[in-house]
Scaffold this motif. Structure first.
Motif, PDB file in Angstrom:
ATOM      1  N   MET A   1       0.846  -1.182   0.000  1.00  0.00           N
ATOM      2  CA  MET A   1       0.000   0.000   0.000  1.00  0.00           C
ATOM      3  C   MET A   1       0.890   1.244   0.000  1.00  0.00           C
ATOM      4  SD  MET A   1      -2.929   0.882   2.725  1.00  0.00           S
ATOM      5  CE  MET A   1      -3.965   2.257   2.492  1.00  0.00           C
ATOM      6  N   SER A   2       0.555   2.207  -0.812  1.00  0.00           N
ATOM      7  CA  SER A   2       1.373   3.416  -0.891  1.00  0.00           C
ATOM      8  C   SER A   2       1.027   4.382   0.248  1.00  0.00           C
ATOM      9  CB  SER A   2       1.179   4.100  -2.243  1.00  0.00           C
ATOM     10  OG  SER A   2      -0.134   4.574  -2.349  1.00  0.00           O
ATOM     11  N   GLU A   3       1.979   5.238   0.518  1.00  0.00           N
ATOM     12  CA  GLU A   3       1.811   6.229   1.580  1.00  0.00           C
ATOM     13  C   GLU A   3       0.729   7.243   1.191  1.00  0.00           C
ATOM     14  OE1 GLU A   3       4.547   9.621   3.783  1.00  0.00           O
ATOM     15  OE2 GLU A   3       5.438   8.325   2.280  1.00  0.00           O
ATOM     16  N   PRO A   4      -0.179   7.566   2.100  1.00  0.00           N
ATOM     17  CA  PRO A   4      -1.238   8.526   1.764  1.00  0.00           C
ATOM     18  C   PRO A   4      -0.716   9.966   1.734  1.00  0.00           C
ATOM     19  CG  PRO A   4      -1.412   7.887   4.052  1.00  0.00           C
ATOM     20  CD  PRO A   4      -0.326   7.027   3.445  1.00  0.00           C
ATOM     21  N   TRP A   5      -1.418  10.801   0.991  1.00  0.00           N
ATOM     22  CA  TRP A   5      -1.145  12.239   0.995  1.00  0.00           C
ATOM     23  C   TRP A   5      -1.829  12.829   2.220  1.00  0.00           C
ATOM     24  CZ3 TRP A   5       2.206  14.386  -2.321  1.00  0.00           C
ATOM     25  CH2 TRP A   5       2.512  13.690  -3.487  1.00  0.00           C
ATOM     26  N   VAL A   6      -1.189  13.827   2.855  1.00  0.00           N
ATOM     27  CA  VAL A   6      -1.786  14.474   4.019  1.00  0.00           C
ATOM     28  C   VAL A   6      -1.942  15.971   3.754  1.00  0.00           C
ATOM     29  CG1 VAL A   6      -0.923  12.732   5.627  1.00  0.00           C
ATOM     30  CG2 VAL A   6       0.427  14.794   5.202  1.00  0.00           C
ATOM     31  N   SER A   7      -2.786  16.601   4.547  1.00  0.00           N
ATOM     32  CA  SER A   7      -3.133  18.012   4.379  1.00  0.00           C
ATOM     33  C   SER A   7      -2.149  18.931   5.104  1.00  0.00           C
ATOM     34  CB  SER A   7      -4.533  18.259   4.939  1.00  0.00           C
ATOM     35  OG  SER A   7      -4.503  18.092   6.355  1.00  0.00           O
ATOM     36  N   VAL A   8      -2.312  20.229   4.874  1.00  0.00           N
ATOM     37  CA  VAL A   8      -1.507  21.234   5.587  1.00  0.00           C
ATOM     38  C   VAL A   8      -1.708  21.081   7.092  1.00  0.00           C
ATOM     39  CG1 VAL A   8      -1.227  23.708   6.018  1.00  0.00           C
ATOM     40  CG2 VAL A   8      -1.502  22.877   3.684  1.00  0.00           C
ATOM     41  N   GLU A   9      -2.943  20.913   7.518  1.00  0.00           N
ATOM     42  CA  GLU A   9      -3.234  20.776   8.941  1.00  0.00           C
ATOM     43  C   GLU A   9      -2.524  19.558   9.534  1.00  0.00           C
ATOM     44  OE1 GLU A   9      -5.580  21.247   6.571  1.00  0.00           O
ATOM     45  OE2 GLU A   9      -6.216  23.274   7.070  1.00  0.00           O
ATOM     46  N   GLN A  10      -2.561  18.445   8.809  1.00  0.00           N
ATOM     47  CA  GLN A  10      -1.938  17.223   9.305  1.00  0.00           C
ATOM     48  C   GLN A  10      -0.422  17.344   9.360  1.00  0.00           C
ATOM     49  OE1 GLN A  10      -4.056  14.922   6.324  1.00  0.00           O
ATOM     50  NE2 GLN A  10      -4.860  13.586   7.941  1.00  0.00           N
ATOM     51  N   LEU A  15       4.601  18.152  12.517  1.00  0.00           N
ATOM     52  CA  LEU A  15       5.844  18.875  12.803  1.00  0.00           C
ATOM     53  C   LEU A  15       5.761  19.754  14.050  1.00  0.00           C
ATOM     54  CD1 LEU A  15       6.824  19.980   9.185  1.00  0.00           C
ATOM     55  CD2 LEU A  15       7.805  18.111  10.536  1.00  0.00           C
ATOM     56  N   GLY A  16       4.553  19.944  14.574  1.00  0.00           N
ATOM     57  CA  GLY A  16       4.383  20.765  15.762  1.00  0.00           C
ATOM     58  C   GLY A  16       4.553  22.253  15.493  1.00  0.00           C
ATOM     59  N   VAL A  17       4.094  22.690  14.320  1.00  0.00           N
ATOM     60  CA  VAL A  17       4.185  24.097  13.937  1.00  0.00           C
ATOM     61  C   VAL A  17       2.817  24.571  13.453  1.00  0.00           C
ATOM     62  CG1 VAL A  17       6.633  23.894  13.320  1.00  0.00           C
ATOM     63  CG2 VAL A  17       4.894  23.581  11.545  1.00  0.00           C
ATOM     64  N   THR A  18       2.728  25.875  13.148  1.00  0.00           N
ATOM     65  CA  THR A  18       1.468  26.421  12.656  1.00  0.00           C
ATOM     66  C   THR A  18       1.325  26.198  11.152  1.00  0.00           C
ATOM     67  OG1 THR A  18       2.380  28.596  12.172  1.00  0.00           O
ATOM     68  CG2 THR A  18       1.544  28.226  14.416  1.00  0.00           C
ATOM     69  N   ARG A  19       0.092  26.330  10.681  1.00  0.00           N
ATOM     70  CA  ARG A  19      -0.158  26.252   9.233  1.00  0.00           C
ATOM     71  C   ARG A  19       0.589  27.365   8.509  1.00  0.00           C
ATOM     72  NH1 ARG A  19      -6.426  26.382   8.706  1.00  0.00           N
ATOM     73  NH2 ARG A  19      -5.666  27.508   6.897  1.00  0.00           N
ATOM     74  N   ASP A  20       0.662  28.545   9.117  1.00  0.00           N
ATOM     75  CA  ASP A  20       1.380  29.659   8.498  1.00  0.00           C
ATOM     76  C   ASP A  20       2.849  29.308   8.259  1.00  0.00           C
ATOM     77  OD1 ASP A  20      -0.889  31.237   8.404  1.00  0.00           O
ATOM     78  OD2 ASP A  20      -0.408  32.321  10.250  1.00  0.00           O
ATOM     79  N   SER A  21       3.450  28.603   9.201  1.00  0.00           N
ATOM     80  CA  SER A  21       4.850  28.171   9.018  1.00  0.00           C
ATOM     81  C   SER A  21       4.970  27.242   7.817  1.00  0.00           C
ATOM     82  CB  SER A  21       5.363  27.455  10.269  1.00  0.00           C
ATOM     83  OG  SER A  21       5.473  28.358  11.339  1.00  0.00           O
ATOM     84  N   ILE A  22       4.023  26.339   7.653  1.00  0.00           N
ATOM     85  CA  ILE A  22       4.048  25.416   6.524  1.00  0.00           C
ATOM     86  C   ILE A  22       3.998  26.180   5.211  1.00  0.00           C
ATOM     87  CG2 ILE A  22       2.831  23.536   5.346  1.00  0.00           C
ATOM     88  CD1 ILE A  22       4.263  22.717   7.998  1.00  0.00           C
ATOM     89  N   TYR A  23       3.062  27.122   5.084  1.00  0.00           N
ATOM     90  CA  TYR A  23       2.960  27.907   3.843  1.00  0.00           C
ATOM     91  C   TYR A  23       4.240  28.712   3.600  1.00  0.00           C
ATOM     92  CZ  TYR A  23      -2.031  26.812   3.789  1.00  0.00           C
ATOM     93  OH  TYR A  23      -3.249  26.169   3.751  1.00  0.00           O
ATOM     94  N   ARG A  24       4.799  29.284   4.650  1.00  0.00           N
ATOM     95  CA  ARG A  24       6.041  30.056   4.518  1.00  0.00           C
ATOM     96  C   ARG A  24       7.193  29.150   4.066  1.00  0.00           C
ATOM     97  NH1 ARG A  24       5.527  32.325   9.013  1.00  0.00           N
ATOM     98  NH2 ARG A  24       6.809  30.952  10.270  1.00  0.00           N
ATOM     99  N   TRP A  25       7.288  27.954   4.625  1.00  0.00           N
ATOM    100  CA  TRP A  25       8.359  27.037   4.250  1.00  0.00           C
ATOM    101  C   TRP A  25       8.206  26.533   2.821  1.00  0.00           C
ATOM    102  CZ3 TRP A  25       8.294  23.736   9.344  1.00  0.00           C
ATOM    103  CH2 TRP A  25       8.804  24.506  10.391  1.00  0.00           C
ATOM    104  N   ILE A  26       6.981  26.373   2.340  1.00  0.00           N
ATOM    105  CA  ILE A  26       6.770  25.988   0.936  1.00  0.00           C
ATOM    106  C   ILE A  26       7.366  27.067   0.035  1.00  0.00           C
ATOM    107  CG2 ILE A  26       5.057  25.683  -0.891  1.00  0.00           C
ATOM    108  CD1 ILE A  26       3.189  24.486   1.314  1.00  0.00           C
ATOM    109  N   ASP A  27       7.052  28.326   0.345  1.00  0.00           N
ATOM    110  CA  ASP A  27       7.494  29.452  -0.493  1.00  0.00           C
ATOM    111  C   ASP A  27       8.978  29.746  -0.381  1.00  0.00           C
ATOM    112  OD1 ASP A  27       4.971  29.921  -1.539  1.00  0.00           O
ATOM    113  OD2 ASP A  27       4.459  31.421  -0.025  1.00  0.00           O
ATOM    114  N   SER A  28       9.524  29.712   0.823  1.00  0.00           N
ATOM    115  CA  SER A  28      10.878  30.225   1.010  1.00  0.00           C
ATOM    116  C   SER A  28      11.952  29.171   1.254  1.00  0.00           C
ATOM    117  CB  SER A  28      10.899  31.227   2.170  1.00  0.00           C
ATOM    118  OG  SER A  28      10.601  30.572   3.393  1.00  0.00           O
ATOM    119  N   LYS A  29      11.567  27.984   1.676  1.00  0.00           N
ATOM    120  CA  LYS A  29      12.573  26.990   2.044  1.00  0.00           C
ATOM    121  C   LYS A  29      12.484  25.685   1.271  1.00  0.00           C
ATOM    122  CE  LYS A  29      13.239  28.811   6.679  1.00  0.00           C
ATOM    123  NZ  LYS A  29      14.646  29.168   6.655  1.00  0.00           N
TER     124      LYS A  29
END
Length: 68
Positions: A1-10, A15-29
């Motif tokens: 079985m393949s690994e499932p895709w997860v959401s920003v919230e998940q 990672l124990g961070v906010t959703r805003d951190s996730i969006y920032r890391w997508i853009d900048s890191k």
């Protein structure tokens, strides 16, 4: 079985961070993510690999803990 895709919230909870951190890391890191319509999706294993690689990069000699 393949690994499932997860959401920003998940992935933020994983990672124990906010959703805003996730969006920032997508853009900048380069956080590994795929956009499907309006939604971002993640593979936990790819994100874990990215976190470990980023940690290794910071230890390689960026003075001041690698923060900019």
């Amino acid at each position: 079985m393949s690994e499932p895709w997860v959401s920003v919230e998940q992935i933020a909870e994983h990672l124990g961070v906010t959703r805003d951190s996730i969006y920032r890391w997508i853009d900048s890191k380069g956080l590994p993510a795929h956009r499907i319509g309006r939604l971002w999706k993640f593979k936990i294993s790819a994100v874990d690999d990215w976190v470990q690689a980023a940690d290794a990069d910071e230890r390689k000699g960026h003075a001041g803990g690698g923060r900019q």
